[in-house]
Motif scaffolding. Structure first.
Motif, short mmCIF file in Angstrom:
data_model
loop_
_atom_site.label_atom_id
_atom_site.label_comp_id
_atom_site.label_asym_id
_atom_site.label_seq_id
_atom_site.Cartn_x
_atom_site.Cartn_y
_atom_site.Cartn_z
N GLU A 65 0.82 -1.20 0.00
CA GLU A 65 0.00 0.00 0.00
C GLU A 65 0.86 1.26 0.00
O GLU A 65 1.94 1.29 0.58
N PRO A 66 0.37 2.34 -0.60
CA PRO A 66 1.16 3.58 -0.77
C PRO A 66 1.06 4.51 0.44
O PRO A 66 0.63 5.65 0.31
N ASP A 67 1.46 4.02 1.61
CA ASP A 67 1.31 4.86 2.81
C ASP A 67 2.61 5.02 3.59
O ASP A 67 2.60 5.29 4.78
N ARG A 70 7.77 1.92 4.93
CA ARG A 70 9.10 1.35 4.74
C ARG A 70 9.80 1.06 6.07
O ARG A 70 10.48 0.04 6.22
N GLY A 90 5.02 -0.09 -1.72
CA GLY A 90 4.30 1.17 -1.66
C GLY A 90 3.72 1.62 -2.99
O GLY A 90 3.44 2.81 -3.16
N LYS A 91 3.50 0.70 -3.91
CA LYS A 91 3.11 1.10 -5.27
C LYS A 91 1.65 0.80 -5.63
O LYS A 91 1.21 1.19 -6.70
N TYR A 170 -5.45 6.45 -8.06
CA TYR A 170 -4.01 6.32 -7.90
C TYR A 170 -3.26 6.15 -9.23
O TYR A 170 -2.04 6.34 -9.28
N ARG A 172 -2.89 3.32 -10.57
CA ARG A 172 -2.29 1.98 -10.50
C ARG A 172 -3.39 0.97 -10.17
O ARG A 172 -4.31 1.26 -9.40
#
Length: 568
Positions: A65-67, A70, A90-91, A170, A172
């Motif tokens: 998820e893109p949040d 990491r 994250g993509k 998004y 994506r």
């Protein structure tokens, strides 16, 4: 024991909370690499309950998820694969739906619970209502996903719609994760609305996993592989990885190396052999694994009580209905009875396994029951035979205890139904008629599944026969019966006080006869009774008539002796 830096993660299924709040984590991020190195549009992973499926699905969610997650992966195995991290981390927008709590008495309630799950997941993306990339019609359609009054048609298209809107926002495609996909099916079979729920789930999956151009990929987990004809109709893009597959065989459950590391960390290395004996023994692909739920719970118990004995945690997380049904089938099937005895003895039984069945047909035949036992972890493989046959075994002492517990429960139920035979046994005990006691108990042993030599320690076999006798005497409601009560200089197996005007005291010591040497084991039992003066428990209460029995058992045979004062 000194406090350690990390806590034991009992019941922790949220990967982010586990990593941020200082819990010990057994690194399973290699699952991400394996999934992405050999991608499939839809992947179904089947494992027994309590093997870390939900935690792994949470881990996948936070990775893709893109949040900006990491930091919670720093120091873990996946971070050493820079290509995977750069390409996938994250993509993607992620939809995570767990069906594990859909446990309803009716289809209507199950549907309402499923709608609430969609409401909750859609609610995480409520910002879509303000997205400049969505049209007003799309926002209105999204609003329906937030409504408790969602109709069936909207529900079945909900995951496809949500993934399409996320893709548009998004730029994506979306990742869809569905955890414990088969729990609603299992519950529906038990409660009588299987046909309704199967059509609902089938339609949901068809629209979200097959006819969905906004899907990047999907991962599903469950306990059993449901036949394609039942739920995955027309879904030709699915990769199914079961407990027999080598790929991902280390990604669920703890390996021996991982268990040793965990025990070392918490300064419990001296408990390794007990942990292995009780909780190891499952084989996924080519890898032997432990049940993580059991290992973690036992470690937590040991930190509070260093002398604690292993407990049966896995059994208490389910009703174990399939084992009960299996034991019931042995009632009129001598071949099955002997096979169960072999399994309990630690031996293997070779059977053809069907890895694709339906919940509706799981008890349709004994062949299906064997397959369900294998898929759900009550049996594991010890190698393969020809074709689809496997050499099956009970994995460990914990699961063996589930089988013997069900055997004992069935024994008690059958004994309760035959009050006349029970009266004969108790009268013989009261009269000091060792021969009659032996004859009656022998009849009970012949009717039940016997315990044989090669798996358990002697004391565990004795506990089984001890439990049988205790269960029989417990039905004599007017007698005072106790087990392992302090008496004399030790603890007697069974003490019983009869209900006569001048009551008698009965002392029973049970032994398991190694190599069938019943007389020797009986004499050993009587010597123990007399040496430790177990009869004093009655003499001290003014009871003058005390009967001391040594009872030795071996498989389905027994020997009963009554102590003679001048001999013992």
């Amino acid at each position: 024991m000194e406090d350690t830096a990390k806590m034991i993660p009992i019941g922790m299924e949220d990967f982010k909370k586990l990593r941020q709040n200082g819990y010990y984590y057994v690194d399973k991020t290699g699952l991400i690499r394996e999934l992405m190195r050999n991608p499939a549009k839809v992947t179904l992973l089947t494992r027994p309950r309590r093997f870390g499926k939900s935690l792994n699905m949470s881990m996948l969610k936070y990775f893709f998820e893109p949040d900006g997650n990491r930091e919670i992966f720093e120091g873990l195995e996946i971070m050493s694969d820079s290509e995977i991290c750069e390409t996938y981390m994250g993509k993607f927008p992620v939809i995570l739906l767990s069906l594990k709590n859909i446990d309803a008495e009716s289809y209507e309630t199950a549907f309402e619970m499923a709608v609430m799950l969609i409401n909750k997941e859609a609610g995480k993306y409520s910002f879509l209502l303000d997205s400049e990339k969505l049209t007003q019609n799309e926002k209105e359609a999204f609003s329906e996903l937030l409504s408790r009054k969602m109709n069936r048609a909207v529900f079945c298209g909900s995951l496809e719609l949500l993934s399409r809107l996320l893709q548009k926002h998004y730029g994506r495609n979306a990742v869809i994760l569905i955890d414990e996909y088969d729990v609603p099916l299992a519950k529906a079979r038990e409660r009588g609305y299987y046909n309704e729920i199967i059509v609902l789930i089938q339609s949901l999956f068809h629209q979200s996993l097959k006819t969905n151009d906004s899907l990047e990929f999907a991962v599903l987990t469950g306990c059993m592989r449901i036949s394609r004809e039942s739920i995955f109709t027309g879904l030709n893009n699915i990769s199914v990885l079961t407990i027999t597959d080598v790929r991902l065989d280390e990604c669920f459950g703890f390996t021996d190396e991982e268990v040793r590391g965990l025990l070392d960390y918490f300064e419990l290395s001296d408990k390794y052999h007990a942990v292995r004996e009780w909780y190891d023994g499952y084989r996924f692909g080519h890898t032997d694994v432990y049940c993580p739920w059991d290992v973690i719970n036992y470690c937590a118990l040991l930190r509070a009580d260093p002398y604690a004995r292993p407990e049966n945690y896995w059994a208490n997380s389910s009703g174990n209905d399939v084992v009960r049904r299996f034991i019931q089938e042995a009632g009129g099937n001598i071949t099955l009875k002997r096979e169960i005895e072999s399994l309990i003895a630690g031996e293997t039984v070779t059977k053809d396994i069907r890895q694709e069945i339906t919940y509706q047909n799981m008890y349709q035949s004994i062949e299906n029951i064997w397959s369900v036992l294998f898929a759900t972890g009550y049996l594991t493989q010890r190698g393969r035979g020809a074709g689809r046959s496997f050499h099956l075994a009970i994995p460990n002492l914990e699961v063996r205890e589930i089988f013997t517990g069900q055997i004992m429960d069935m024994f008690r139920e059958n004994a309760r139904q035959d009050g006349k035979a029970l009266d004969v046994l108790c009268q013989a005990l009261q009269d000091g008629d060792a021969g009659k006691v032996q004859q009656q108990f022998q009849k009970y042993l012949k009717k039940t599944i016997s315990i044989r030599d090669t798996f358990a320690r002697r004391e565990m076999k004795e506990n089984f026969y001890h439990g049988m006798l205790l269960g029989l005497l417990a039905f004599k409601g007017s007698w005072a019966v106790s087990s392992n009560r302090e008496a004399g200089d030790g603890y007697a197996d069974i003490l019983a006080e009869t209900d006569e005007e001048e009551p008698a005291g009965i002392v029973i010591e049970v032994k398991y006869a190694r190599d069938g040497r019943l007389d020797a084991a009986c004499e050993e039992a009587l010597r123990q009774i007399c040496k430790k003066q177990y009869g004093d428990a009655f003499y001290n209460e003014g009871i003058r008539k005390v009967l001391r029995y040594g009872i030795a058992c071996y498989r389905d045979k027994c020997r009963v002796m009554l102590a003679e004062d001048d001999k013992f």
